[in-house]
Write a protein that holds these residues in place. Structure first.
Motif, PDB file in Angstrom:
ATOM      1  N   UNK A 103      24.485  36.085 -42.297  1.00 44.92           N
ATOM      2  CA  UNK A 103      25.058  35.213 -41.274  1.00 44.92           C
ATOM      3  C   UNK A 103      23.933  34.984 -40.277  1.00 44.92           C
ATOM      4  N   UNK A 104      23.675  33.712 -39.967  1.00 48.32           N
ATOM      5  CA  UNK A 104      22.581  33.407 -39.028  1.00 48.32           C
ATOM      6  C   UNK A 104      23.144  32.802 -37.751  1.00 48.32           C
ATOM      7  N   UNK A 105      22.588  33.292 -36.643  1.00 51.32           N
ATOM      8  CA  UNK A 105      22.923  32.728 -35.342  1.00 51.32           C
ATOM      9  C   UNK A 105      21.602  32.230 -34.766  1.00 51.32           C
ATOM     10  N   UNK A 106      21.552  30.944 -34.465  1.00 53.42           N
ATOM     11  CA  UNK A 106      20.310  30.411 -33.893  1.00 53.42           C
ATOM     12  C   UNK A 106      20.622  29.845 -32.514  1.00 53.42           C
ATOM     13  N   UNK A 107      19.848  30.295 -31.522  1.00 58.16           N
ATOM     14  CA  UNK A 107      20.003  29.735 -30.179  1.00 58.16           C
ATOM     15  C   UNK A 107      18.673  29.080 -29.830  1.00 58.16           C
ATOM     16  N   UNK A 108      18.707  27.763 -29.715  1.00 61.13           N
ATOM     17  CA  UNK A 108      17.470  27.019 -29.445  1.00 61.13           C
ATOM     18  C   UNK A 108      17.623  26.275 -28.129  1.00 61.13           C
ATOM     19  N   UNK A 109      16.510  26.102 -27.426  1.00 58.94           N
ATOM     20  CA  UNK A 109      16.594  25.350 -26.158  1.00 58.94           C
ATOM     21  C   UNK A 109      15.399  24.423 -25.997  1.00 58.94           C
ATOM     22  N   UNK A 110      15.520  23.542 -25.054  1.00 61.15           N
ATOM     23  CA  UNK A 110      14.435  22.592 -24.791  1.00 61.15           C
ATOM     24  C   UNK A 110      13.757  22.981 -23.479  1.00 61.15           C
ATOM     25  N   UNK A 111      13.627  24.302 -23.297  1.00 58.58           N
ATOM     26  CA  UNK A 111      13.185  24.809 -21.994  1.00 58.58           C
ATOM     27  C   UNK A 111      11.689  25.019 -21.857  1.00 58.58           C
ATOM     28  N   UNK A 112      11.349  25.993 -21.003  1.00 61.34           N
ATOM     29  CA  UNK A 112       9.939  26.195 -20.630  1.00 61.34           C
ATOM     30  C   UNK A 112       9.155  26.903 -21.728  1.00 61.34           C
ATOM     31  N   UNK A 113       9.862  27.541 -22.662  1.00 60.77           N
ATOM     32  CA  UNK A 113       9.172  28.217 -23.764  1.00 60.77           C
ATOM     33  C   UNK A 113       8.477  29.484 -23.318  1.00 60.77           C
ATOM     34  N   UNK A 114       7.910  30.189 -24.295  1.00 57.22           N
ATOM     35  CA  UNK A 114       7.214  31.450 -24.005  1.00 57.22           C
ATOM     36  C   UNK A 114       5.788  31.307 -24.533  1.00 57.22           C
ATOM     37  N   UNK A 115       4.783  31.580 -23.701  1.00 60.57           N
ATOM     38  CA  UNK A 115       3.397  31.515 -24.200  1.00 60.57           C
ATOM     39  C   UNK A 115       3.238  32.454 -25.396  1.00 60.57           C
TER      40      UNK A 115
ATOM     41  N   UNK B 204      20.936  46.101 -30.378  1.00 57.22           N
ATOM     42  CA  UNK B 204      22.278  45.959 -30.953  1.00 57.22           C
ATOM     43  C   UNK B 204      22.186  45.363 -32.358  1.00 57.22           C
ATOM     44  N   UNK B 205      21.365  44.317 -32.506  1.00 60.39           N
ATOM     45  CA  UNK B 205      21.243  43.679 -33.821  1.00 60.39           C
ATOM     46  C   UNK B 205      20.752  44.684 -34.859  1.00 60.39           C
ATOM     47  N   UNK B 206      19.795  45.489 -34.455  1.00 55.53           N
ATOM     48  CA  UNK B 206      19.266  46.500 -35.395  1.00 55.53           C
ATOM     49  C   UNK B 206      20.331  47.520 -35.779  1.00 55.53           C
ATOM     50  N   UNK B 207      21.161  47.853 -34.798  1.00 53.17           N
ATOM     51  CA  UNK B 207      22.245  48.820 -35.089  1.00 53.17           C
ATOM     52  C   UNK B 207      23.177  48.296 -36.165  1.00 53.17           C
ATOM     53  N   UNK B 208      23.341  46.957 -36.218  1.00 58.44           N
ATOM     54  CA  UNK B 208      24.249  46.382 -37.214  1.00 58.44           C
ATOM     55  C   UNK B 208      23.512  45.932 -38.465  1.00 58.44           C
ATOM     56  N   UNK B 209      22.290  46.406 -38.618  1.00 62.27           N
ATOM     57  CA  UNK B 209      21.552  46.134 -39.857  1.00 62.27           C
ATOM     58  C   UNK B 209      20.925  44.747 -39.901  1.00 62.27           C
ATOM     59  N   UNK B 210      20.812  44.081 -38.762  1.00 63.25           N
ATOM     60  CA  UNK B 210      20.245  42.740 -38.757  1.00 63.25           C
ATOM     61  C   UNK B 210      18.827  42.700 -38.208  1.00 63.25           C
ATOM     62  N   UNK B 211      18.317  41.493 -38.002  1.00 68.21           N
ATOM     63  CA  UNK B 211      16.972  41.357 -37.441  1.00 68.21           C
ATOM     64  C   UNK B 211      16.912  40.129 -36.530  1.00 68.21           C
ATOM     65  N   UNK B 212      15.923  40.131 -35.634  1.00 61.33           N
ATOM     66  CA  UNK B 212      15.779  39.035 -34.671  1.00 61.33           C
ATOM     67  C   UNK B 212      14.389  38.447 -34.789  1.00 61.33           C
ATOM     68  N   UNK B 213      14.288  37.134 -34.762  1.00 59.12           N
ATOM     69  CA  UNK B 213      12.976  36.493 -34.767  1.00 59.12           C
ATOM     70  C   UNK B 213      12.916  35.487 -33.623  1.00 59.12           C
ATOM     71  N   UNK B 214      11.751  35.422 -32.980  1.00 64.44           N
ATOM     72  CA  UNK B 214      11.607  34.475 -31.876  1.00 64.44           C
ATOM     73  C   UNK B 214      10.476  33.503 -32.180  1.00 64.44           C
ATOM     74  N   UNK B 215      10.751  32.234 -31.956  1.00 62.61           N
ATOM     75  CA  UNK B 215       9.686  31.232 -32.079  1.00 62.61           C
ATOM     76  C   UNK B 215       9.698  30.468 -30.767  1.00 62.61           C
ATOM     77  N   UNK B 216       8.540  30.037 -30.343  1.00 64.41           N
ATOM     78  CA  UNK B 216       8.525  29.293 -29.082  1.00 64.41           C
ATOM     79  C   UNK B 216       7.245  28.490 -28.944  1.00 64.41           C
ATOM     80  N   UNK B 217       7.368  27.349 -28.297  1.00 62.11           N
ATOM     81  CA  UNK B 217       6.184  26.576 -27.934  1.00 62.11           C
ATOM     82  C   UNK B 217       6.269  26.413 -26.426  1.00 62.11           C
ATOM     83  N   UNK B 218       5.238  26.945 -25.728  1.00 56.85           N
ATOM     84  CA  UNK B 218       5.286  26.910 -24.265  1.00 56.85           C
ATOM     85  C   UNK B 218       5.439  25.458 -23.804  1.00 56.85           C
TER      86      UNK B 218
END
Ligand code: ADP
Length: 465
Positions: free
Chosen positions: A385-397, A432-446
């Motif tokens: 099950x995938x949950x994706x939260x994307x934004x058009x914000x300031x991004x992360x360097x 929390x995600x790790x506790x439920x056996x999942x993983x998190x990935x972050x992508x960003x363009x500043x």
């Protein structure tokens, strides 16, 4: 008693037992063998005398003397008695027993018609006696007793046991020395390991045991080192957490103190300012209680208590979080768009599932630009099950991207603080995600936006059974 002593005593006791058996058994066997050969030879001689004497019509001292003289007795001593146990002949030069009663066991037995043999080891000789009846006309007419004192074979026996004893002593000394050396070698390593354990117990987590060797002790030391390394990691994390947490607490507390002090000290403060200050105090208090709640969440997750885990449908959870964030998004003029598949089941606690979505979506709003957008997708992809939260914000360097899940880490401290952030939101998501056996990935363009993807193992009813 130390382990070294215990080991040595055990070994030595065992070896001692083996040596005792090795000392007694061969002597016993050779003795038996000697007795047997004595019995054979003496009995044969006694029978020879008895058969020859049986040729006489009657047993008289003279007749016996004559026959024995012809036969030439070579044994230590030969005695011939009548069936009334009177001595008829004695080869011993010193003792002339002729006519006296011979009440020994051997004479009684042989005169009664039975063969008799006995052997024993005396101080320096093997003493043996064989007696056999002299049968005349089918009846025992008397008996021949042959005595033998064999000192050379006795000496052989003594020799054998002395040799065995010396050999055993030699072996014993050798083994004791080897035992002591070995047990010292082992206990030295054990003591070293013990010392290391104590150091680790006393809090020196940076210490590593050096025991060496490829045996179980080496394995124990390796395990201890792995354990101390883990302790060290946990301890460092704890220290950092405490220091970061107190640092986080200090700022709002200092503001509250400052605001309160100015309210107390000023007699002329206009009521509006007073109200403003009070509102500021309330805001700082909110921040503190949010921080306390997040710290509590982190500690719970650290303790491996991820709430009541059960199969939950993620879709309503996402909708609930989005609804809660609607006012914040509206205030920043940000649009939340959602594409959610139904029936996306995950094994998790409802509480933490909500926090995961809430923290991600809150960040997407907080770190957005005016009139920006937040997209939330929820779908099933194969077994996930995938949950994706994307934004058009300031991004992360990109140099900060790997650290945003760290506790208390913030790219822009002022912005985070202004938005009421604590730097703990993403680390709660991560844990929390790790506790439920999942993983998190972050992508960003500043400057353009970010996209956080969370993948959980999908829950299926069939898999449960
Ligand atoms: P905070 O309480 O400061 O928001 P988080 O742990 O949630 O703490 O996030 C850590 C840091 O990561 C934030 O301070 C921010 O700098 C950065 N960050 C998180 N989410 C986003 C996002 N969607 N866009 C840009 N930066 C983000």
């Amino acid at each position: 008693m130390g382990i070294q002593l215990k080991m040595a005593v055990t070994y030595i006791a065992l070896i001692l037992a083996v040596l005792v058996v090795l000392n007694i058994y061969p002597v016993y066997v050779s003795e038996d063998f000697l007795f047997q050969s004595k019995q054979d030879s003496l009995t044969a001689r006694a029978e020879l005398y008895a058969r020859t004497l049986a040729g006489l019509d009657e047993l008289s001292p003279e007749g016996v003397e004559h026959v024995m003289g012809l036969l030439g007795a070579q044994e230590t001593r030969v005695i011939v008695v009548s069936n009334t146990l009177e001595a008829l002949y004695d080869s011993s030069v010193d003792a002339n027993l002729e006519g006296s009663l011979m009440l020994e066991n051997e004479t009684r037995a042989a005169a009664g018609g039975y063969d008799y043999f006995r052997s024993r080891v005396a101080d320096d000789a093997i003493l043996s006696v064989a007696a056999t009846p002299i049968m005349i006309g089918g009846l025992p007419a008397g008996a021949v007793c042959v005595y033998d004192a064999d000192s050379s074979r006795a000496a052989l026996l003594v020799d054998i046991s002395a040799n065995l004893r010396n050999m055993s002593l030699g072996i014993m000394v050798g083994i004791v020395a080897v035992c002591l050396l070995l047990s010292r070698f082992f206990t030295r390593r054990i003591s070293r390991l013990l010392r290391s354990m104590r150091r680790v117990r006393d809090g020196d987590y940076a210490h590593r045991a050096e025991v060496g060797g490829n045996d179980e002790l080496g394995d124990l030391a390796a395990e201890l080192n792995a354990l101390s390394e883990r302790f060290e990691g946990v301890e460092n994390m704890r220290k950092r957490f405490v220091s970061d947490a107190s640092h986080e607490l200090k700022t709002p507390l200092a503001s509250i103190k400052l605001l309160a002090d100015s309210m107390v000290q000023s007699d002329t403060m206009p009521p509006e300012t007073m109200r403003e200050f009070a509102l500021d105090i309330a805001e700082e208090t909110d921040r503190l209680s949010r921080l306390a709640q997040r710290m509590l969440d982190i500690t719970r997750l650290d303790a491996g208590a991820p709430g009541d885990v059960e199969p939950i449908d993620f879709e309503p959870v996402v909708r609930r979080a989005a609804r809660m964030l609607e006012p914040l998004a509206a205030a920043e003029e940000i649009t939340i768009k959602m594409e959610l598949e139904k029936e996306c089941y995950v094994r998790a606690s409802d509480d933490y599932a909500y926090r995961i979505v809430f923290n991600l979506a809150e960040n997407a709003i907080k770190y957005n630009k005016p009139h920006g957008e937040v997209h939330i997708f929820l779908f099933r992809k194969e077994e996930e099950i995938r949950l994706i939260v994307a934004d058009t914000g300031i991004g992360v360097p990109s140099e900060d991207l790997s650290r945003i899940f760290d506790r208390f880490y913030r790219v822009d401290k002022a912005r985070s603080r202004a938005a009421g952030g604590s730097g703990l939101g993403l680390s709660i998501v991560y844990d929390a995600v790790r506790q439920y056996g999942g993983r998190v990935e972050a992508e960003s363009v500043a400057g353009q936006g970010s996209r956080i993807t969370v993948s959980f193992p999908a829950w299926r009813e069939e898999a449960e059974q």
